[in-house]
Write a protein that holds these residues in place. Structure first.
Motif, PDB file in Angstrom:
ATOM      1  N   ARG A 186       0.828  -1.204   0.000  1.00 58.25           N
ATOM      2  CA  ARG A 186       0.000   0.000   0.000  1.00 58.25           C
ATOM      3  C   ARG A 186       0.866   1.259   0.000  1.00 58.25           C
ATOM      4  O   ARG A 186       0.605   2.211  -0.759  1.00 58.25           O
ATOM      5  N   MET A 187       1.908   1.274   0.802  1.00 57.87           N
ATOM      6  CA  MET A 187       2.752   2.453   0.895  1.00 57.87           C
ATOM      7  C   MET A 187       3.576   2.663  -0.363  1.00 57.87           C
ATOM      8  O   MET A 187       3.770   3.804  -0.810  1.00 57.87           O
ATOM      9  N   THR A 188       4.063   1.591  -0.946  1.00 56.43           N
ATOM     10  CA  THR A 188       4.831   1.718  -2.187  1.00 56.43           C
ATOM     11  C   THR A 188       3.995   2.356  -3.288  1.00 56.43           C
ATOM     12  O   THR A 188       4.467   3.212  -4.032  1.00 56.43           O
ATOM     13  N   GLY A 189       2.737   1.961  -3.370  1.00 55.31           N
ATOM     14  CA  GLY A 189       1.841   2.563  -4.350  1.00 55.31           C
ATOM     15  C   GLY A 189       1.596   4.028  -4.071  1.00 55.31           C
ATOM     16  O   GLY A 189       1.577   4.857  -4.985  1.00 55.31           O
ATOM     17  N   THR A 190       1.443   4.375  -2.789  1.00 55.67           N
ATOM     18  CA  THR A 190       1.201   5.771  -2.414  1.00 55.67           C
ATOM     19  C   THR A 190       2.396   6.648  -2.738  1.00 55.67           C
ATOM     20  O   THR A 190       2.265   7.735  -3.310  1.00 55.67           O
ATOM     21  N   VAL A 191       3.602   6.200  -2.384  1.00 58.34           N
ATOM     22  CA  VAL A 191       4.811   6.989  -2.598  1.00 58.34           C
ATOM     23  C   VAL A 191       5.089   7.181  -4.078  1.00 58.34           C
ATOM     24  O   VAL A 191       5.361   8.290  -4.544  1.00 58.34           O
ATOM     25  N   SER A 192       5.015   6.111  -4.850  1.00 56.12           N
ATOM     26  CA  SER A 192       5.433   6.174  -6.245  1.00 56.12           C
ATOM     27  C   SER A 192       4.461   6.926  -7.136  1.00 56.12           C
ATOM     28  O   SER A 192       4.837   7.390  -8.222  1.00 56.12           O
ATOM     29  N   ARG A 203      19.272   3.175   0.284  1.00 57.12           N
ATOM     30  CA  ARG A 203      19.917   3.212  -1.019  1.00 57.12           C
ATOM     31  C   ARG A 203      20.162   4.682  -1.390  1.00 57.12           C
ATOM     32  O   ARG A 203      19.550   5.573  -0.806  1.00 57.12           O
ATOM     33  N   PRO A 204      21.017   4.940  -2.382  1.00 59.73           N
ATOM     34  CA  PRO A 204      21.227   6.338  -2.777  1.00 59.73           C
ATOM     35  C   PRO A 204      19.949   7.040  -3.222  1.00 59.73           C
ATOM     36  O   PRO A 204      19.857   8.265  -3.108  1.00 59.73           O
ATOM     37  N   SER A 205      18.954   6.290  -3.698  1.00 65.67           N
ATOM     38  CA  SER A 205      17.746   6.917  -4.245  1.00 65.67           C
ATOM     39  C   SER A 205      16.485   6.689  -3.427  1.00 65.67           C
ATOM     40  O   SER A 205      15.448   7.280  -3.747  1.00 65.67           O
ATOM     41  N   CYS A 206      16.515   5.829  -2.408  1.00 71.45           N
ATOM     42  CA  CYS A 206      15.302   5.605  -1.624  1.00 71.45           C
ATOM     43  C   CYS A 206      15.624   5.077  -0.239  1.00 71.45           C
ATOM     44  O   CYS A 206      16.721   4.559   0.012  1.00 71.45           O
ATOM     45  N   THR A 246       5.941   8.900   2.368  1.00 67.84           N
ATOM     46  CA  THR A 246       4.761   8.546   3.144  1.00 67.84           C
ATOM     47  C   THR A 246       5.189   7.885   4.449  1.00 67.84           C
ATOM     48  O   THR A 246       6.227   7.216   4.520  1.00 67.84           O
ATOM     49  N   ALA A 247       4.386   8.099   5.481  1.00 69.11           N
ATOM     50  CA  ALA A 247       4.532   7.391   6.757  1.00 69.11           C
ATOM     51  C   ALA A 247       3.161   6.809   7.077  1.00 69.11           C
ATOM     52  O   ALA A 247       2.153   7.504   6.973  1.00 69.11           O
ATOM     53  N   LYS A 307       9.046   3.323  -7.406  1.00 69.64           N
ATOM     54  CA  LYS A 307       8.398   2.075  -7.029  1.00 69.64           C
ATOM     55  C   LYS A 307       9.375   0.908  -7.090  1.00 69.64           C
ATOM     56  O   LYS A 307       9.418   0.061  -6.182  1.00 69.64           O
ATOM     57  N   ASN A 308      10.195   0.860  -8.119  1.00 64.42           N
ATOM     58  CA  ASN A 308      11.159  -0.225  -8.263  1.00 64.42           C
ATOM     59  C   ASN A 308      12.185  -0.207  -7.127  1.00 64.42           C
ATOM     60  O   ASN A 308      12.527  -1.257  -6.568  1.00 64.42           O
TER      61      ASN A 308
END
Length: 269
Positions: free
Chosen positions: A164-170, A236-239, A184-185, A212-213
Motif C-alpha cells: 500500500r505504501m509503495t503505491g502511495t509513494v510512487s 539506497r542512494p535513491s530511496c 509517506t509514513a 516504485k522499483n
C-alpha cells in the motif's frame, strides 16, 4: 552488476522504551578519490558547509546544487522529511555533512540518511546524479530481536502495508517542490495494543516507476534476509525504507492506526 567496494559507517541503536537513532553513511571507493586540500576537497567542504542553510531555506524540501568547475565540481543534494522543524532539519543536515568530512576523508561520492533528530538525506558526488535511479550501494540494518507472535499473520499484515505504501509513494506528484513528493509514513495494527510503523521516501527527482522499483527492491531484500526481525532499515542512494514496532523520526504524530480485524467467533457446543 559490478560490486562496489564500500566503506560503511553503520549504527542501529534500538531502545526498548521507544527512542531510537539510525545513522548510516556509505562512502563509495570505486568512484574515485581526491587529495587532501585539493580543489575538489575545498569545493566539497564549501558546499557541505552551506547545505544546512540551503535546505532550510527551501523549507526542508529537496535542494540540488553544485560548486566549482570541472573536473573539480562537486554536486550535492539535501532534504528533510515533511513536517520537520527548521531547527531539526538543519541539525540533521549538518550532522550528516560533518560526518562526511570525518568518515569519508577522500572519497568523491557518498550518501547518508541520518535519522536523528528527524530523518534527512544528504548526498554528494563529482558527477551529476539528478534523475538517476541508483540502487547501489545498499545498506541494510536490522533489529536483533525476532517477531514473537504468529509470523505468518505478521508477514501478511507487513506485506500489505508495504504494498500500500509503495503505491502511495510512487504515484505522488513528481516535482521536487512538492512537500509530500515521494514520501509517506503509515501504520498497520497487529493487535489492539501493537502496531507496525513504516516510513518510505524516494528522492523527488525519480520517476514514479523508478521510485516504485527502488522501494519494492528494498522491501524484497529485507523480507528475504530478515523477515522474522522486529524492525529494520534499507537505505539506497535513491530511496529509504524503515519500519518498526514503535514511532520514530517524529513522522507519526498525525497517523491514525486502523483497528485490527476482530477475532473470529468460536461456537461453543
Amino acid at each position: 552488476m559490478k560490486q562496489r567496494t564500500l566503506f560503511s559507517i553503520l549504527c542501529f541503536v534500538l531502545i526498548s522504551f521507544g527512542a531510537a537513532s539510525v545513522s548510516a553513511q556509505t562512502c563509495t571507493k570505486d568512484k574515485g578519490t581526491f587529495r587532501s586540500n585539493s580543489n575538489y576537497d575545498v569545493n566539497r567542504r564549501l558546499i557541505l558547509s552551506s547545505l544546512p542553510s540551503n535546505v532550510t531555506a527551501q523549507e526542508g524540501l529537496y535542494y540540488n546544487g553544485s560548486i566549482g568547475q570541472e573536473p573539480n565540481r562537486v554536486y550535492a543534494v539535501g532534504m528533510c522529511i515533511p513536517g520537520s522543524t527548521s531547527e531539526d532539519c538543519s541539525d540533521c543536515i549538518k550532522k550528516a555533512s560533518d560526518e562526511f568530512l570525518k568518515n569519508c576523508p577522500n572519497q568523491t561520492e557518498a550518501y547518508s540518511w541520518p535519522g536523528d533528530p528527524t530523518l534527512c538525506y544528504v548526498r554528494y558526488s563529482n558527477t551529476s546524479f539528478s534523475g538517476s535511479a541508483d540502487l547501489d550501494p545498499r545498506s541494510l540494518l536490522t533489529n536483533t530481536e525476532d517477531i514473537n507472535s504468529n509470523l505468518t499473520e505478521f508477514t501478511t499484515i507487513w506485506e500489505g502495508l508495504m504494498a500500500r505504501m509503495t503505491g502511495t509513494v510512487s504515484t505522488a506528484k513528481s516535482t521536487p517542490s512538492s512537500s509530500d513528493n515521494h514520501y509517506t509514513a503509515d501504520s498497520a495494527a497487529l493487535t489492539p495494543i501493537r502496531n507496525i510503523y513504516a516510513l518510505m521516501q524516494c528522492t523527488p527527482d525519480l520517476s514514479s516507476r523508478d521510485c516504485k522499483n527502488c522501494l519494492r527492491q528494498s522491501a524484497n531484500d529485507y523480507q528475504s534476509c530478515c523477515g522474522q526481525r522486529q524492525g529494520g532499515v534499507v537505505m539506497r542512494p535513491s530511496c529509504f525504507l524503515r519500519w518498526d514496532l514503535y514511532t520514530y523520526s517524529n513522522a507519526f504524530d498525525d497517523i491514525t492506526v486502523a483497528s485490527p480485524p476482530p477475532e473470529p467467533l468460536v461456537t461453543v457446543p
